[in-house]
Design an enzyme around this catalytic site. Structure first.
Site, PDB file in Angstrom:
ATOM      1  N   LYS A  79       0.854  -1.183   0.000  1.00  0.00           N
ATOM      2  CA  LYS A  79       0.000   0.000   0.000  1.00  0.00           C
ATOM      3  C   LYS A  79       0.897   1.243   0.000  1.00  0.00           C
ATOM      4  CE  LYS A  79      -3.910   1.976   2.598  1.00  0.00           C
ATOM      5  NZ  LYS A  79      -4.762   1.861   3.792  1.00  0.00           N
ATOM      6  N   SER A 154      -9.797   1.709   2.920  1.00  0.00           N
ATOM      7  CA  SER A 154      -8.937   2.447   2.027  1.00  0.00           C
ATOM      8  C   SER A 154      -7.896   1.594   1.300  1.00  0.00           C
ATOM      9  CB  SER A 154      -8.213   3.538   2.818  1.00  0.00           C
ATOM     10  OG  SER A 154      -7.307   2.968   3.744  1.00  0.00           O
ATOM     11  N   SER A 178      -9.964  -0.480   7.145  1.00  0.00           N
ATOM     12  CA  SER A 178      -9.348  -0.342   5.818  1.00  0.00           C
ATOM     13  C   SER A 178      -8.596  -1.555   5.290  1.00  0.00           C
ATOM     14  CB  SER A 178      -8.411   0.861   5.811  1.00  0.00           C
ATOM     15  OG  SER A 178      -9.149   2.055   5.753  1.00  0.00           O
TER      16      SER A 178
END
Lengths: 487, 92
Positions: A79, A154, A178
C-alpha cells in the site's frame, strides 16, 4: 500452472523444489498486471527494476543450495502509505507527489531482510481516508468481481490486486476497517493486528491511536506467514508493545472444538442485507457443527461507533496532517504573498475533498469551546465501548459477525453523501477503537456473484486464535478458491 | 450545530473555495447532528480513552546516535538554502 495465481506457501514450495525461479514468478506477475491492470487499476507505481534485482538475488541463493525463508523471492505489493527508501510514496495524495523517502519503514526493513520481492505501490483512498478507494488523488480502482463496483477502502488497491492475482499477497493498513472491509469486498483474507503488535514506524500517520499495518492475502496460511514476518516490538515506535510474538504458523489448526464463539446481537440489525445475514449465519452453523460453543454476547455501544470514530479519527488526522505545509517535502503552491498564504494555498491545492472535510471536522472538534462536547465525550464513550469487549471476552474466545453490512456498492453510489459512506464502516470501526485484532475471510457470495466477508474478532494479542478459527473455516469450505472471471 | 467554517478553515491553515464552504458546511452540519446521539449517554465519571492499549513513557539512555544526513533531508525540500528549509520572509 499459472504462477500469478499461487499463494505465498505454494510459491515457496516450488522455489525450494527448484521447479520455478523467483524471476519466472516475478515475470508472470508483471505479465498478469499488464493484462488485467487496464480494468482494475490497482497500482500507483510499478518497480520492475528493483523487483527483478531482488528476485535474482534469491535465485542465486537457491542455485547455490542455500536455504531460503518463507517469503524469499515472493512477489508482493505494498500500500502506498508505507515509506520505501528511494521509491516514491504518495499516500495517493497530490500533496506528496514526488515525495521520495530516504528511509524504509520498519515492516519494509523486515520484509527486505526476508528477501520478499516488491512489485510496486498500491492505490488507496488519499491518506487512507475512505471506504471505496474513490478518494485516491490519482485514479479509481475497480472491484475484480464487478468492475462497476468499488473494491472497498482504504486499502482497495491492495485487496483488488490480491483478488485479481496481480500480486501474491499485499500489505494494507487499517484505521477503521481499511484492511478488512476491502478484503470482504474483494473475497480475500485481511487481518488487522492488535494495536501495538506491528510497528507503525514509516507508516504515514492518519489517526495514530488507531492505525495498524496488516496482511491482505489469498488464504489464512499466507496471513500467518506475513504476520510472522511483520510483528514485534520496535524501539522506533513507542506504542508498539513489547510482548512475545508467537509462531503464527503453528496456530493453524483445523479444529474449533471447545472454542467459545460469541455472536453480538447488535451486529444483526433490521435492514441488514439478507444475503450477508444468511452467509454469516451459515458460517456460525458451520462452527457449531465443528464443535464450537456458540453463545450470544452483547456489545451495547456498537451504535455509537461511527460517531465516536469520526470525532477521534478526524481530530488525530487534523493534527497529523498539519505537517503538510509546503516547507519540508512534497508540494508547495506558487503565487503566495506570505507564509500563511503559502500554507493555506499549498494545502488547498494538495489535499482532496475528503481529506479537507476531515481536517475541518477534526479541527472543529478540537477547537476551544467544542473540545469537551465532542473530543472528550467521544473518548469517554470509547471507554464504554472498550469495556463492552472486555466483558464479552470474559465469556468467549472470539466474536463472529459480518465484516460489512452489504457486499461492495457501486462506484459513485455514496460519494455525494459522506455520512452514508461513513456508515458502511459500522462493523469494523469498534475493533480499532478497542485496539483488538480481527480478521475478515470469505464466507459466501451474493446472487450477483459478489463476495461476502466473515469477521472474527479476538482478544488483545490473540491473533493466533483468530488464525486458528479462520483456518478451520477455510480448510473446510471453498469460498477462498473462487476467482473472479475478469471479463 | 452551526459551524463557523471560515474560522475553522483559518485554524486549519486551509483555503476553501466559496463552493467548498457551502458543500462542506452542509455536509458537516449533517455529520455533527448525527454525532449528537452521543449526548444520549451519561458519561459522568467515565475516564476517557486515548489509547486502547495502556501506553507508558518510554525511556532510553541519552546516547549520541547517527541521524539522517542533512543533505538527504534537504534534497526533497521544495526550497532550501545553506543547510536550511527556505520559506517566505516572516519578520519585517
Amino acid at each position: 500452472m499459472d504462477l500469478h495465481s499461487l499463494t505465498i506457501h505454494q510459491l515457496h514450495d516450488l522455489l525450494v523444489k527448484k521447479e520455478v525461479t523467483s524471476r519466472e514468478a516475478t515475470e508472470a506477475l508483471y505479465r498478469r498486471i499488464k493484462k488485467t491492470e487496464g480494468k482494475i487499476k490497482a497500482y500507483l507505481l510499478l518497480t520492475e527494476e528493483e523487483a527483478f534485482r531482488q528476485a535474482d538475488q534469491v535465485d542465486r541463493k537457491i542455485a547455490k543450495g542455500e536455504g531460503i525463508g518463507g517469503l524469499a523471492g515472493v512477489p508482493i505489493g505494498l500500500k502506498d502509505i508505507l515509506c520505501t527508501k528511494g521509491i516514491r510514496t504518495t499516500c495517493a495524495s497530490k500533496i506528496l507527489e514526488g515525495y521520495i523517502p530516504f528511509y524504509d519503514g520498519t515492516v519494509i526493513q523486515k520484509l527486505k531482510k526476508r528477501e520478499a520481492v516488491f512489485l510496486g505501490k498500491l492505490n488507496m483512498d488519499e491518506f487512507a481516508m475512505g471506504s471505496s478507494t474513490e478518494n485516491s488523488g490519482f485514479h479509481i480502482t475497480h472491484n475484480p468481481w464487478d468492475l462497476k463496483r468499488i473494491p472497498g477502502g482504504s486499502s482497495g488497491g491492495s485487496a483488488a490486486a490480491v483478488a485479481a492475482d496481480e500480486c501474491i499477497a499485499a500489505l494494507g493498513t487499517d484505521t477503521g476497517g481499511s484492511i478488512r472491509q476491502p478484503a470482504a469486498c474483494c473475497g480475500v483474507v485481511g487481518l488487522k493486528p492488535t494495536y501495538g503488535r506491528v510497528s507503525r514506524y514509516g507508516l504515514v500517520a492518519f489517526a495514530s491511536s488507531l492505525d495498524q499495518i496488516g496482511p491482505i492475502t489469498k488464504d489464512v496460511e499466507d496471513s500467518a506467514i506475513l504476520m510472522d514476518a511483520i510483528s514485534g516490538y520496535d524501539p522506533y515506535d513507542s506504542t508498539s508493545v513489547n510482548v512475545e510474538v508467537p509462531d503464527y504458523k503453528r496456530s493453524l489448526k483445523r479444529d474449533a472444538k471447545g472454542i467459545r464463539i460469541g455472536i453480538p446481537e447488535e451486529y444483526f440489525v433490521e435492514g441488514m442485507d439478507p444475503e450477508v445475514e444468511r452467509s454469516v449465519k451459515e458460517a456460525i452453523d458451520f462452527f457449531r457443527k465443528w464443535g464450537a460453543e456458540i453463545q450470544r454476547v452483547s456489545l451495547p455501544h456498537t451504535e455509537y461507533a461511527v460517531a465516536i470514530y469520526y470525532i477521534i479519527a478526524t481530530a488525530e488526522a487534523s493534527s497529523n496532517l498539519a505537517r503538510y505545509d509546503g516547507v519540508k517535502y512534497g508540494l508547495r503552491s506558487k503565487g503566495y504573498r506570505d507564509l500563511m498564504e503559502m500554507y493555506a494555498q499549498t494545502r488547498a491545492k494538495g489535499f482532496g475533498k475528503e481529506v479537507k472535510r476531515r481536517i475541518i471536522l477534526g479541527t472543529y472538534v478540537l477547537s476551544a469551546g467544542y473540545y469537551e462536547a465532542y473530543y472528550r465525550k467521544a473518548s469517554q464513550v470509547r471507554t464504554l465501548m472498550r469495556k463492552d469487549f472486555e466483558e464479552a471476552f470474559q465469556k468467549v474466545d472470539v466474536i463472529v459477525a459480518p465484516t460489512t453490512p452489504t457486499p461492495a456498492f457501486r462506484i459513485g453510489e455514496k460519494t455525494e453523501n459522506p455520512l452514508q459512506m461513513y456508515l458502511s464502516d459500522i462493523h469494523t470501526i469498534p475493533v480499532n477503537l478497542a485496539g483488538i485484532p480481527a480478521i475478515s475471510i470469505p464466507c459466501g457470495f451474493s446472487h450477483e456473484g459478489l463476495p461476502i466477508g466473515l469477521q472474527i474478532m479476538g482478544k488483545h494479542f490473540d491473533e493466533g486464535m483468530l488464525l486458528r478459527v479462520a483456518y478451520t473455516f477455510e480448510q473446510n469450505t471453498d469460498f477462498h478458491l473462487r476467482k473472479p472471471s475478469l471479463t | 450545530m452551526k459551524m463557523d467554517i471560515e474560522k475553522v478553515a483559518r485554524l486549519a491553515r486551509l483555503e476553501l473555495s466559496e463552493e467548498e464552504k457551502v458543500t462542506f458546511g452542509n455536509q458537516l452540519e449533517q455529520i455533527l447532528t448525527y454525532m449528537e446521539q452521543l449526548n444520549r449517554l451519561d458519561t459522568t465519571g467515565v475516564e476517557p480513552t486515548s489509547h486502547a492499549i495502556p501506553v507508558h513513557n518510554v525511556f532510553r539512555e541519552d546516547e549520541v546516535k547517527s541521524s539522517f544526513p542533512q543533505e538527504e533531508a534537504l534534497a526533497i525540500a521544495p526550497d532550501e538554502e545553506r543547510g536550511h528549509f527556505k520559506v517566505p520572509r516572516i519578520i519585517e
